[in-house]
Write a protein that holds these residues in place. Structure first.
Motif, mmCIF file in Angstrom:
data_model
loop_
_atom_site.group_PDB
_atom_site.id
_atom_site.type_symbol
_atom_site.label_atom_id
_atom_site.label_comp_id
_atom_site.label_asym_id
_atom_site.label_seq_id
_atom_site.Cartn_x
_atom_site.Cartn_y
_atom_site.Cartn_z
ATOM 1 N N ILE A 1 0.786 -1.187 -0.024
ATOM 2 C CA ILE A 1 0.011 0.136 -0.212
ATOM 3 C C ILE A 1 1.001 1.047 0.043
ATOM 4 C CG2 ILE A 1 -1.584 1.353 1.440
ATOM 5 C CD1 ILE A 1 -2.680 -1.592 2.345
ATOM 6 N N THR A 2 1.959 1.328 1.072
ATOM 7 C CA THR A 2 2.686 2.706 1.077
ATOM 8 C C THR A 2 3.685 2.593 -0.472
ATOM 9 O OG1 THR A 2 3.178 2.016 3.386
ATOM 10 C CG2 THR A 2 4.975 3.528 1.931
ATOM 11 N N LYS A 3 3.886 1.395 -1.227
ATOM 12 C CA LYS A 3 4.665 1.627 -2.340
ATOM 13 C C LYS A 3 3.481 2.174 -3.383
ATOM 14 C CE LYS A 3 7.160 -0.877 -5.796
ATOM 15 N NZ LYS A 3 7.259 -2.155 -6.397
ATOM 16 N N TYR A 4 2.424 1.828 -3.512
ATOM 17 C CA TYR A 4 1.267 2.198 -4.473
ATOM 18 C C TYR A 4 1.133 3.783 -4.267
ATOM 19 C CZ TYR A 4 -2.956 2.559 -6.939
ATOM 20 O OH TYR A 4 -3.806 3.108 -7.928
ATOM 21 N N CYS A 5 1.008 4.154 -3.088
ATOM 22 C CA CYS A 5 0.690 5.378 -2.702
ATOM 23 C C CYS A 5 1.857 6.380 -3.126
ATOM 24 C CB CYS A 5 0.179 5.543 -1.394
ATOM 25 S SG CYS A 5 -1.245 4.795 -0.816
ATOM 26 N N GLU A 6 3.039 6.139 -2.779
ATOM 27 C CA GLU A 6 4.060 6.753 -3.110
ATOM 28 C C GLU A 6 4.267 7.017 -4.749
ATOM 29 O OE1 GLU A 6 7.190 4.655 -1.084
ATOM 30 O OE2 GLU A 6 7.125 5.768 0.488
ATOM 31 N N GLU A 7 3.899 5.971 -5.100
ATOM 32 C CA GLU A 7 4.101 5.880 -6.787
ATOM 33 C C GLU A 7 3.011 6.557 -7.582
ATOM 34 O OE1 GLU A 7 4.256 1.767 -7.749
ATOM 35 O OE2 GLU A 7 6.162 1.471 -7.372
ATOM 36 N N HIS A 8 1.726 7.010 -6.590
ATOM 37 C CA HIS A 8 0.750 7.471 -7.659
ATOM 38 C C HIS A 8 0.374 8.771 -6.805
ATOM 39 C CE1 HIS A 8 -0.078 3.537 -8.929
ATOM 40 N NE2 HIS A 8 -0.397 3.905 -9.740
ATOM 41 N N GLY A 9 1.269 9.388 -6.249
ATOM 42 C CA GLY A 9 1.033 10.774 -5.359
ATOM 43 C C GLY A 9 -0.105 10.813 -4.412
ATOM 44 N N LEU A 10 -0.299 9.683 -3.535
ATOM 45 C CA LEU A 10 -1.229 9.855 -2.687
ATOM 46 C C LEU A 10 -0.980 10.099 -1.127
ATOM 47 C CD1 LEU A 10 -3.147 6.718 -3.949
ATOM 48 C CD2 LEU A 10 -3.875 9.083 -4.566
ATOM 49 N N ILE A 11 0.255 10.416 -0.917
ATOM 50 C CA ILE A 11 0.976 10.727 0.262
ATOM 51 C C ILE A 11 1.561 12.189 0.405
ATOM 52 C CG2 ILE A 11 2.269 9.812 2.475
ATOM 53 C CD1 ILE A 11 2.612 7.086 0.863
ATOM 54 N N ASP A 12 0.638 13.039 -0.046
ATOM 55 C CA ASP A 12 0.865 14.519 0.175
ATOM 56 C C ASP A 12 0.590 14.808 1.522
ATOM 57 O OD1 ASP A 12 1.175 17.216 0.080
ATOM 58 O OD2 ASP A 12 1.000 17.392 -2.036
ATOM 59 N N PHE A 13 1.729 14.878 2.670
ATOM 60 C CA PHE A 13 1.057 15.468 3.999
ATOM 61 C C PHE A 13 0.525 16.914 3.983
ATOM 62 C CE2 PHE A 13 4.102 11.735 4.676
ATOM 63 C CZ PHE A 13 2.985 10.858 5.259
ATOM 64 N N ASP A 14 1.039 17.597 3.191
ATOM 65 C CA ASP A 14 0.493 19.033 3.375
ATOM 66 C C ASP A 14 -0.843 18.865 2.780
ATOM 67 O OD1 ASP A 14 2.984 19.904 4.129
ATOM 68 O OD2 ASP A 14 3.837 20.361 2.013
ATOM 69 N N LYS A 15 -1.081 18.294 2.138
ATOM 70 C CA LYS A 15 -2.625 18.142 1.328
ATOM 71 C C LYS A 15 -3.499 17.484 2.522
ATOM 72 C CE LYS A 15 -2.160 18.017 -3.544
ATOM 73 N NZ LYS A 15 -2.500 17.348 -4.935
#
Length: 189
Positions: free
Chosen positions: A75-89
């Motif tokens: 899950i972490t890898k997928y989110c990193e690759e697809h821009g889903l872990i933007d902590f500012d957002k």
């Protein structure tokens, strides 16, 4: 005539157009929300204690424990690759607290706990449902679902307390806070 987004073919068949999200968006939503769950303090330990008695008696237990860690990595890898872990957002929608580095309820901003994902929500006496599976944590839309806005999307969803979700109703988080402020002022608080 206004230029509305193209609505899905299934609209009008029980699926409101404002609930619509593409298959890709739904996949991203699921991954982003799963990522947030895995970042709740103590969640992996709690998941490991929830492994069924049958699995504990067999050799499947070790595999199940490994699968929890493997799922987190995937899950972490997928989110990193697809821009889903933007902590500012995530912080801007009140789904993440950068100071304590964990998911929070978008309305009350309290950190989420692993136990809340498993605790069955209380029911009013006399109105109990036999098969109640609602937990204390629910999916929350930061901006509510509305026609032609397509708010069922990444960076508009978070996990929050059921009570906070009820208080929010069909309003935005900010609209709810403004409404609560007026209520408190009228009550001299």
């Amino acid at each position: 005539m206004p230029d509305y987004p193209k609505f899905p073919k299934q609209r009008g068949l029980g699926n409101f157009e404002y609930d619509y999200a593409s298959d890709k968006e739904m996949e991203d939503i699921c991954y982003q929300l799963s990522y947030l769950i895995f970042k709740v303090p103590g969640i992996k330990e709690r998941l490991k204690t929830e492994i069924s008695l049958e699995e504990q008696k067999s050799n499947k237990r070790e595999l199940a424990l490994e699968n929890i860690d493997a799922a987190d990595r995937h899950i972490t890898k997928y989110c990193e690759e697809h821009g889903l872990i933007d902590f500012d957002k995530l912080s801007s929608i009140n789904a993440w607290d950068k100071t304590i580095n964990c998911p929070i309820c978008p309305l009350c901003k309290e950190p989420l706990t692993a136990d809340e994902f498993f605790e069955i929500a209380g029911q009013d006496e006399g109105r109990e449902e036999v098969h109640n599976t609602k937990t204390k944590i629910e999916l929350m839309h930061i901006s509510p679902l509305k026609p032609a806005e397509f708010n069922h999307s990444t960076y508009n969803l978070g996990w929050g307390h059921g009570l906070c979700n009820t208080i929010q109703g069909n309003d935005t988080i900010q609209g709810t806070l403004d409404r609560l402020k007026k209520i408190l002022m009228k009550n001299d608080m």
